[in-house]
Motif scaffolding. Structure first.
Motif, PDB file in Angstrom:
ATOM      1  N   THR A 150      39.792  90.305  -7.972  1.00  0.00           N
ATOM      2  CA  THR A 150      40.479  89.319  -8.851  1.00  0.00           C
ATOM      3  C   THR A 150      39.833  89.720 -10.141  1.00  0.00           C
ATOM      4  O   THR A 150      40.273  90.580 -10.701  1.00  0.00           O
ATOM      5  CB  THR A 150      41.283  88.233  -8.252  1.00  0.00           C
ATOM      6  OG1 THR A 150      41.379  87.997  -6.929  1.00  0.00           O
ATOM      7  CG2 THR A 150      42.166  87.614  -9.500  1.00  0.00           C
ATOM      8  N   ARG A 151      39.192  88.567 -10.528  1.00  0.00           N
ATOM      9  CA  ARG A 151      39.006  88.543 -11.542  1.00  0.00           C
ATOM     10  C   ARG A 151      37.674  89.961 -11.923  1.00  0.00           C
ATOM     11  O   ARG A 151      38.107  90.064 -13.477  1.00  0.00           O
ATOM     12  CB  ARG A 151      38.019  87.149 -11.895  1.00  0.00           C
ATOM     13  CG  ARG A 151      38.669  85.856 -12.397  1.00  0.00           C
ATOM     14  CD  ARG A 151      38.375  84.707 -11.632  1.00  0.00           C
ATOM     15  NE  ARG A 151      38.098  84.978 -10.298  1.00  0.00           N
ATOM     16  CZ  ARG A 151      39.215  84.900  -9.318  1.00  0.00           C
ATOM     17  NH1 ARG A 151      39.963  84.025  -9.667  1.00  0.00           N
ATOM     18  NH2 ARG A 151      39.277  84.893  -8.616  1.00  0.00           N
ATOM     19  N   THR A 152      36.390  89.928 -11.280  1.00  0.00           N
ATOM     20  CA  THR A 152      35.513  91.102 -11.653  1.00  0.00           C
ATOM     21  C   THR A 152      36.792  92.754 -12.071  1.00  0.00           C
ATOM     22  O   THR A 152      36.585  93.092 -13.073  1.00  0.00           O
ATOM     23  CB  THR A 152      34.493  91.309 -10.706  1.00  0.00           C
ATOM     24  OG1 THR A 152      34.064  89.489 -10.597  1.00  0.00           O
ATOM     25  CG2 THR A 152      33.627  91.707 -11.143  1.00  0.00           C
ATOM     26  N   ARG A 193      30.316  96.665  -7.272  1.00  0.00           N
ATOM     27  CA  ARG A 193      30.706  94.699  -6.068  1.00  0.00           C
ATOM     28  C   ARG A 193      29.807  94.522  -4.938  1.00  0.00           C
ATOM     29  O   ARG A 193      30.903  95.689  -4.243  1.00  0.00           O
ATOM     30  CB  ARG A 193      31.814  94.719  -6.180  1.00  0.00           C
ATOM     31  CG  ARG A 193      31.551  93.302  -5.427  1.00  0.00           C
ATOM     32  CD  ARG A 193      33.220  92.140  -5.490  1.00  0.00           C
ATOM     33  NE  ARG A 193      32.990  91.358  -7.108  1.00  0.00           N
ATOM     34  CZ  ARG A 193      33.536  90.084  -6.697  1.00  0.00           C
ATOM     35  NH1 ARG A 193      34.032  89.910  -6.073  1.00  0.00           N
ATOM     36  NH2 ARG A 193      33.503  89.165  -8.169  1.00  0.00           N
ATOM     37  N   ARG A 202      35.537  86.467 -18.313  1.00  0.00           N
ATOM     38  CA  ARG A 202      35.338  87.221 -17.749  1.00  0.00           C
ATOM     39  C   ARG A 202      35.427  88.666 -18.620  1.00  0.00           C
ATOM     40  O   ARG A 202      34.452  89.554 -18.676  1.00  0.00           O
ATOM     41  CB  ARG A 202      35.971  87.966 -16.266  1.00  0.00           C
ATOM     42  CG  ARG A 202      35.453  86.097 -16.097  1.00  0.00           C
ATOM     43  CD  ARG A 202      33.760  86.203 -15.344  1.00  0.00           C
ATOM     44  NE  ARG A 202      33.028  86.884 -14.415  1.00  0.00           N
ATOM     45  CZ  ARG A 202      33.614  87.546 -13.146  1.00  0.00           C
ATOM     46  NH1 ARG A 202      34.144  87.154 -12.839  1.00  0.00           N
ATOM     47  NH2 ARG A 202      32.539  88.977 -12.730  1.00  0.00           N
ATOM     48  N   MET A 245      32.078  85.094   0.308  1.00  0.00           N
ATOM     49  CA  MET A 245      32.661  86.304   0.906  1.00  0.00           C
ATOM     50  C   MET A 245      31.688  86.121   2.394  1.00  0.00           C
ATOM     51  O   MET A 245      29.884  86.790   1.548  1.00  0.00           O
ATOM     52  CB  MET A 245      32.903  87.338   0.671  1.00  0.00           C
ATOM     53  CG  MET A 245      33.950  87.166  -0.417  1.00  0.00           C
ATOM     54  SD  MET A 245      34.612  88.365  -1.212  1.00  0.00           S
ATOM     55  CE  MET A 245      33.719  87.361  -2.971  1.00  0.00           C
ATOM     56  N   GLN A 273      29.233  87.319 -14.133  1.00  0.00           N
ATOM     57  CA  GLN A 273      29.324  85.646 -14.619  1.00  0.00           C
ATOM     58  C   GLN A 273      29.332  84.611 -15.476  1.00  0.00           C
ATOM     59  O   GLN A 273      30.140  84.289 -16.381  1.00  0.00           O
ATOM     60  CB  GLN A 273      29.865  85.057 -12.992  1.00  0.00           C
ATOM     61  CG  GLN A 273      30.300  83.710 -12.864  1.00  0.00           C
ATOM     62  CD  GLN A 273      31.548  83.608 -12.918  1.00  0.00           C
ATOM     63  OE1 GLN A 273      32.767  84.660 -11.857  1.00  0.00           O
ATOM     64  NE2 GLN A 273      31.994  83.196 -13.736  1.00  0.00           N
ATOM     65  N   CYS A 294      34.029  79.378 -10.883  1.00  0.00           N
ATOM     66  CA  CYS A 294      33.711  81.162 -11.403  1.00  0.00           C
ATOM     67  C   CYS A 294      35.324  81.065 -10.035  1.00  0.00           C
ATOM     68  O   CYS A 294      35.465  82.712 -10.978  1.00  0.00           O
ATOM     69  CB  CYS A 294      32.631  81.168 -10.145  1.00  0.00           C
ATOM     70  SG  CYS A 294      31.976  80.848  -8.443  1.00  0.00           S
ATOM     71  N   LEU A 295      35.623  80.434  -9.440  1.00  0.00           N
ATOM     72  CA  LEU A 295      36.795  81.268  -8.821  1.00  0.00           C
ATOM     73  C   LEU A 295      36.555  82.405  -8.275  1.00  0.00           C
ATOM     74  O   LEU A 295      36.242  83.120  -7.824  1.00  0.00           O
ATOM     75  CB  LEU A 295      37.972  81.026  -9.940  1.00  0.00           C
ATOM     76  CG  LEU A 295      38.877  80.192 -10.741  1.00  0.00           C
ATOM     77  CD1 LEU A 295      39.684  80.398 -11.675  1.00  0.00           C
ATOM     78  CD2 LEU A 295      39.005  78.772  -9.970  1.00  0.00           C
ATOM     79  N   PRO A 296      37.836  82.359  -6.703  1.00  0.00           N
ATOM     80  CA  PRO A 296      38.249  81.263  -5.934  1.00  0.00           C
ATOM     81  C   PRO A 296      38.331  80.157  -6.224  1.00  0.00           C
ATOM     82  O   PRO A 296      37.252  80.005  -5.577  1.00  0.00           O
ATOM     83  CB  PRO A 296      39.180  82.377  -5.994  1.00  0.00           C
ATOM     84  CG  PRO A 296      38.639  83.130  -4.679  1.00  0.00           C
ATOM     85  CD  PRO A 296      37.987  83.630  -5.883  1.00  0.00           C
ATOM     86  N   THR A 300      36.277  92.327  -1.987  1.00  0.00           N
ATOM     87  CA  THR A 300      37.359  92.173  -3.054  1.00  0.00           C
ATOM     88  C   THR A 300      37.027  91.537  -4.333  1.00  0.00           C
ATOM     89  O   THR A 300      35.825  90.996  -3.805  1.00  0.00           O
ATOM     90  CB  THR A 300      38.736  91.114  -1.938  1.00  0.00           C
ATOM     91  OG1 THR A 300      37.962  90.102  -1.533  1.00  0.00           O
ATOM     92  CG2 THR A 300      39.018  92.413  -0.571  1.00  0.00           C
ATOM     93  N   HIS A 315      25.058  87.081  -9.799  1.00  0.00           N
ATOM     94  CA  HIS A 315      26.176  87.625 -10.597  1.00  0.00           C
ATOM     95  C   HIS A 315      26.451  87.586 -12.066  1.00  0.00           C
ATOM     96  O   HIS A 315      26.893  86.593 -11.978  1.00  0.00           O
ATOM     97  CB  HIS A 315      27.239  86.210  -9.930  1.00  0.00           C
ATOM     98  CG  HIS A 315      28.923  86.699 -10.001  1.00  0.00           C
ATOM     99  ND1 HIS A 315      28.888  87.728 -10.732  1.00  0.00           N
ATOM    100  CD2 HIS A 315      30.379  86.352  -9.735  1.00  0.00           C
ATOM    101  CE1 HIS A 315      30.813  87.731 -10.272  1.00  0.00           C
ATOM    102  NE2 HIS A 315      30.828  86.859  -9.975  1.00  0.00           N
TER     103      HIS A 315
HETATM  104  N1   CP Z   1      34.567  84.858 -10.210  1.00  0.00           N
HETATM  105  C1   CP Z   1      34.503  86.502  -9.291  1.00  0.00           C
HETATM  106  O1   CP Z   1      33.787  87.043  -9.434  1.00  0.00           O
HETATM  107  O2   CP Z   1      35.717  86.555  -9.064  1.00  0.00           O
HETATM  108  P1   CP Z   1      36.461  87.447  -8.516  1.00  0.00           P
HETATM  109  O3   CP Z   1      35.688  87.663  -6.824  1.00  0.00           O
HETATM  110  O4   CP Z   1      37.974  87.060  -7.952  1.00  0.00           O
HETATM  111  O5   CP Z   1      36.150  89.150  -8.815  1.00  0.00           O
END
Ligand code: CP
Length: 337
Positions: free
Chosen positions: A58-60, A108, A317, A236, A138, A272-274, A56, A135
């Protein structure tokens, strides 16, 4: 003469020189300015981009999607349940098929070998959107954010506090060493970066003059830092290790007390979040109920403090992913850097 970046993949920052990484960061700054001013930059007009996600995001995912659209390309999301990759079809065969239809591929997933095999067989640029080892996209955003804040990179001190054996820590160490940033990884001995990663970073550091340090003494490590960086305690795929990590990493939490050891007030905080900084998420609440920790790698107070730059970092990003896609796939004339 074609561009020095033309048709190259981004699998690891170690495949790019210091000058090339700086060029990409500065190109990202330019693209950010163009976007803010509403100036079109459709360098990938008519191109098709495959976005492969085993994990999963969000940002990437958002960054690749918006960047592709801004560049005039069509992004196509292919999630782990949408395609046969690795289950019914080998990575090699998938790469040959996707490479015959798409102009560029983002991946990814778990294994670095998969992104490397995609690049080997696809015949089009492949961009690593995160593997268990590295990464790299990032990194462009992280060091861009540092450069935006301090106007330079060389000689700055970045201290990463937390799990020292993961993709972000690996990539920060290697990329900082290439760029001449002094990087300290503050982590328990059990989580020191692998010897392989440390050797790679130290080799680059010899050339750039950067100082690379790995230590378990987090209070001493943060002294004089310009950048304090942290990341989730379990990545993850490591969710089963939360209990052990909470015990091990509690002293490495970025909180007000630790930040007193920095010794200046001009540092910035990156993540780097989340992030797990409160119980406003399902997992955050679950960790609180199971282990009694309401905040993990960073406290809520620090997360929303004036030194925090993680949302600027997240926005970057998109600009940096746009830069790498445009430089490697666009018809840009970049004869040398
Ligand atoms: N920092 C980062 O890769 O965020 P995502 O997992 O939301 O893509």
């Amino acid at each position: 003469m074609t561009s020095v970046f033309q048709q190259r993949s981004l699998l690891s920052t170690k495949d790019y020189s210091k000058e090339e990484l700086i060029y990409l960061i500065e190109f990202s700054e330019h693209l950010k300015e163009m976007k803010k001013r509403g100036i079109p930059h459709r360098y990938l007009d008519g191109k098709n981009i495959a976005l492969l996600f085993e994990k999963t995001s969000t940002r990437t995912r958002a960054a690749f999607t918006v960047a592709a659209l801004d560049l005039g390309a069509h992004p196509e999301f292919l999630g782990k349940d949408d395609i046969q990759l690795g289950k019914k079809e080998s990575v090699r065969d998938t790469a040959l098929v996707l490479g015959s239809m798409f102009d560029g591929i983002e991946f990814r997933g778990f294994k670095q070998s998969v992104v490397e095999d995609l690049a080997k067989y696809a015949g089009v640029p492949v961009w690593n959107g995160l593997t268990d080892k590295e990464h790299p996209t990032q990194m462009l955003a992280d060091y861009m954010t540092v450069k935006e804040e301090f106007g330079k990179l060389e000689g700055l001190k970045l201290v990463y506090c937390g799990t020292g054996r993961n993709n972000v820590a690996n990539s920060l160490l290697i990329t900082g060493a290439i760029l001449g940033v002094n990087v300290t990884i503050a982590t328990p001995e059990e989580l020191f970066p692998t010897e392989e990663i440390q050797v790679i970073a130290r080799e680059f550091a010899k050339k750039s003059g950067s100082v690379i340090e790995v230590t378990s003494d987090v209070k001493a490590a943060v002294k004089g830092a310009n950048v304090i960086y942290t990341n989730v305690w379990a990545a993850m795929g490591e969710e089963g290790q939360f209990e052990e990590r909470v015990k091990l990493l509690n002293p490495y939490q970025v909180n007000k007390e630790l930040l007193q050891y920095v010794g200046n007030d001009d540092y910035i905080l990156l993540h780097c979040l989340p992030a797990f900084h409160n119980t406003d998420t399902i997992i955050g609440m679950e960790m609180y109920q199971k282990f009694g920790v309401a905040e993990m790698e960073m406290t809520d107070e620090v997360f929303y403090s004036k030194n925090a730059r993680q949302f600027q970092q997240a926005e970057n990003r998109m600009h940096t992913i746009k830069a790498i896609m445009a430089a490697t796939l666009g018809d840009l004339f970049i004869p040398r850097v």
